[in-house]
Write a protein that holds these residues in place. Structure first.
Motif, short mmCIF file in Angstrom:
data_model
loop_
_atom_site.label_atom_id
_atom_site.label_comp_id
_atom_site.label_asym_id
_atom_site.label_seq_id
_atom_site.Cartn_x
_atom_site.Cartn_y
_atom_site.Cartn_z
N GLY A 21 -0.67 2.29 -11.82
CA GLY A 21 -1.69 1.82 -12.74
C GLY A 21 -3.06 1.82 -12.10
N ARG A 22 -4.08 1.87 -12.94
CA ARG A 22 -5.45 1.98 -12.42
C ARG A 22 -5.82 0.78 -11.55
NH1 ARG A 22 -10.13 3.31 -16.62
NH2 ARG A 22 -8.79 5.16 -16.76
N SER A 23 -5.48 -0.43 -12.00
CA SER A 23 -5.84 -1.62 -11.24
C SER A 23 -5.07 -1.69 -9.92
CB SER A 23 -5.56 -2.88 -12.07
OG SER A 23 -4.19 -2.93 -12.44
N ILE A 24 -3.80 -1.29 -9.95
CA ILE A 24 -2.99 -1.32 -8.73
C ILE A 24 -3.45 -0.24 -7.76
CG2 ILE A 24 -0.65 -1.07 -7.80
CD1 ILE A 24 0.42 -2.14 -10.40
N ALA A 25 -3.82 0.93 -8.29
CA ALA A 25 -4.21 2.05 -7.44
C ALA A 25 -5.51 1.79 -6.69
CB ALA A 25 -4.35 3.32 -8.28
N LYS A 26 -6.29 0.77 -7.12
CA LYS A 26 -7.56 0.49 -6.46
C LYS A 26 -7.38 0.09 -5.01
CE LYS A 26 -10.39 -0.89 -10.43
NZ LYS A 26 -11.14 -2.01 -11.07
N LEU B 214 0.83 -1.21 0.00
CA LEU B 214 0.00 0.00 0.00
C LEU B 214 0.86 1.26 0.00
CD1 LEU B 214 -2.78 1.38 0.27
CD2 LEU B 214 -2.58 1.12 2.75
N GLN B 215 1.93 1.25 0.80
CA GLN B 215 2.82 2.41 0.84
C GLN B 215 3.57 2.57 -0.47
OE1 GLN B 215 2.87 4.60 3.64
NE2 GLN B 215 3.69 5.76 1.91
N ALA B 216 3.95 1.45 -1.10
CA ALA B 216 4.63 1.52 -2.39
C ALA B 216 3.72 2.13 -3.45
CB ALA B 216 5.09 0.13 -2.82
N VAL B 217 2.43 1.73 -3.42
CA VAL B 217 1.47 2.29 -4.37
C VAL B 217 1.23 3.77 -4.09
CG1 VAL B 217 -0.94 2.18 -5.13
CG2 VAL B 217 0.34 0.07 -4.74
N THR B 218 1.18 4.13 -2.80
CA THR B 218 0.94 5.52 -2.43
C THR B 218 2.06 6.43 -2.89
OG1 THR B 218 -0.30 4.81 -0.47
CG2 THR B 218 0.51 7.08 -0.48
N ILE C 210 7.62 -10.48 -1.08
CA ILE C 210 6.84 -9.35 -1.60
C ILE C 210 7.15 -8.08 -0.81
CG2 ILE C 210 4.51 -8.45 -1.95
CD1 ILE C 210 3.57 -11.35 -2.30
N MET C 211 7.28 -8.24 0.51
CA MET C 211 7.64 -7.10 1.37
C MET C 211 8.96 -6.48 0.95
SD MET C 211 7.05 -7.81 5.38
CE MET C 211 6.03 -9.21 5.72
N ILE C 212 9.96 -7.34 0.76
CA ILE C 212 11.30 -6.86 0.40
C ILE C 212 11.26 -6.18 -0.97
CG2 ILE C 212 13.65 -7.60 -0.18
CD1 ILE C 212 13.34 -9.79 1.93
N PHE C 213 10.50 -6.75 -1.90
CA PHE C 213 10.38 -6.14 -3.23
C PHE C 213 9.73 -4.75 -3.13
CE2 PHE C 213 7.92 -5.33 -7.09
CZ PHE C 213 8.92 -5.41 -8.06
N ALA C 214 8.61 -4.67 -2.36
CA ALA C 214 7.93 -3.39 -2.19
C ALA C 214 8.82 -2.38 -1.47
CB ALA C 214 6.62 -3.59 -1.43
N SER C 215 9.57 -2.86 -0.48
CA SER C 215 10.47 -1.97 0.26
C SER C 215 11.60 -1.46 -0.63
CB SER C 215 11.05 -2.70 1.48
OG SER C 215 10.03 -3.11 2.35
N GLY C 216 12.10 -2.36 -1.49
CA GLY C 216 13.13 -1.93 -2.44
C GLY C 216 12.62 -0.86 -3.38
N PHE C 217 11.37 -1.02 -3.82
CA PHE C 217 10.76 0.00 -4.68
C PHE C 217 10.62 1.33 -3.95
CE2 PHE C 217 7.00 2.30 -6.14
CZ PHE C 217 7.28 2.44 -7.49
N ILE C 218 10.19 1.27 -2.68
CA ILE C 218 10.04 2.49 -1.88
C ILE C 218 11.39 3.19 -1.72
CG2 ILE C 218 9.50 3.39 0.43
CD1 ILE C 218 7.39 1.16 0.65
N MET C 219 12.43 2.43 -1.41
CA MET C 219 13.77 3.02 -1.24
C MET C 219 14.26 3.65 -2.54
SD MET C 219 15.55 0.05 1.10
CE MET C 219 17.15 0.86 1.10
N GLN C 220 14.01 2.97 -3.64
CA GLN C 220 14.42 3.51 -4.94
C GLN C 220 13.68 4.81 -5.25
OE1 GLN C 220 13.09 1.37 -8.43
NE2 GLN C 220 14.99 1.83 -9.53
N THR C 221 12.37 4.83 -4.95
CA THR C 221 11.57 6.03 -5.21
C THR C 221 12.02 7.19 -4.34
OG1 THR C 221 9.67 4.63 -5.78
CG2 THR C 221 9.22 6.94 -5.29
#
Length: 313
Positions: A115-120, A105-109, A194-205
């Motif tokens: 994307g529209r489907s992910i943002a739901k 959720l935080q990665a999407v935020t 999945i957590m680590i992947f999302a956290s990596g995306f957050i750190m990159q962003t």
């Protein structure tokens, strides 16, 4: 009672007490916000859900374990044992599931153009549906747990038995014991991945935000700073979970390699597996200004009510 048992009992008691009080404080804070018609954000809903799950984890595992260490045995019958084990399996699975949902959720935020489907997932209706689905899936997956649970019997503990002190989880043979262990580990590792992947995306962003602010939706505004801070708080929660998850699974893998698990090893796993439920609410309170403000407001209201009562008396 020797010193080892006293230290073990006090450790479980302190861990359980701090965790229950801290998680309860978070729930009361969010309840106070709802009563004052404060609109909860999607992250607030997930955090309140995580606090509830963590509190139930401590109630179904920390409390019975503490009672057992202090000699209060045979407090549960077979039905009670099955109910506690089933409830614990569900909330333990929910703990990793909801933490994973929080990171996604935080990665999407924080994503500039989701994307529209992910943002739901940020939509309240879809978020509630996601939580309900997670509950139903974990309840179904853990349905076999009660069939292998019973109160401890007098005599030698059979092989391939998880001795929890207040309850035993029996497995018919080594194959069933190992399959159960790897199935649980595979589920947890999937969510952690999945957590680590999302956290990596957050750190990159966050890194790209700091170096190329003009190319991102986030800016130096107060809203952008708040999103960035919230993302860092989620990263800390994920890191905390991964640390204790690693320790828990190292012990669990060792337990799968032996037929008779020493009680000290079982107690260590229970302690470390409950650390996240006990420490994460403290981290949430310290890093969440909204919760701290609500707690202060609730405390002032309680003090005012006491003063009014004393004046009337």
């Amino acid at each position: 009672m020797d010193l080892c048992f006293i230290i073990k009992g006090v450790s479980f008691f302190v861990q359980t007490s701090i965790g229950i009080v801290s998680n309860w404080a978070i729930l009361i804070s969010y309840l106070n916000m709802v009563c004052h018609r404060y609109k909860l954000m999607p992250v607030d809903i997930v955090l309140s859900h995580l606090a509830f799950v963590n509190m139930m984890t401590l109630l179904t595992r920390g409390v019975p374990q503490t009672m057992t260490v202090f000699g209060m045995v045979h407090v549960l019958n077979d039905a009670g044992c099955k109910a506690v084990i089933y409830s614990y399996r569900i909330v333990r699975a929910l703990s990793v599931s909801v933490t994973c949902l929080l990171s996604v959720l935080q990665a999407v935020t924080i994503k500039p153009t989701p994307g529209r489907s992910i943002a739901k997932i940020k939509d309240l209706k879809y978020l509630i549906m996601t939580l309900v689905v997670i509950w139903l899936i974990n309840m179904a997956v853990c349905i076999a747990a009660p069939f292998f649970s019973a109160v401890p019997r007098i005599g030698k503990v059979p092989k391939f038995t998880l001795d929890l002190g207040f309850c035993h989880v029996y497995f018919p043979n080594q194959l069933g014991y190992i399959i159960n262990g790897f199935a649980v580990s595979a589920r947890d590792f999937t969510f952690v991945g999945i957590m680590i992947f999302a956290s990596g995306f957050i750190m990159q962003t966050l890194y790209r935000h700091r170096t190329q602010v003009q190319n991102l939706r986030l800016s130096n505004s107060r809203n952008g700073a708040a999103e960035s801070k919230a993302a860092k708080n989620v990263l800390r929660l994920v890191l905390l979970y991964v640390i204790f998850f690693g320790v828990d699974n190292i012990i669990w893998i060792y337990m799968l390699t032996v037929s008779q698990v020493p009680s000290i090893v079982s107690d260590m796993r229970v302690f470390f597996s409950s650390c996240y439920a006990s420490l994460s609410p403290i981290l949430i309170i310290l890093s969440n200004k909204k919760i701290r403000s609500s707690m202060k407001c609730t405390l002032r209201q309680q003090i005012t009510q006491v003063e009014i009562y004393v004046c009337h008396v």
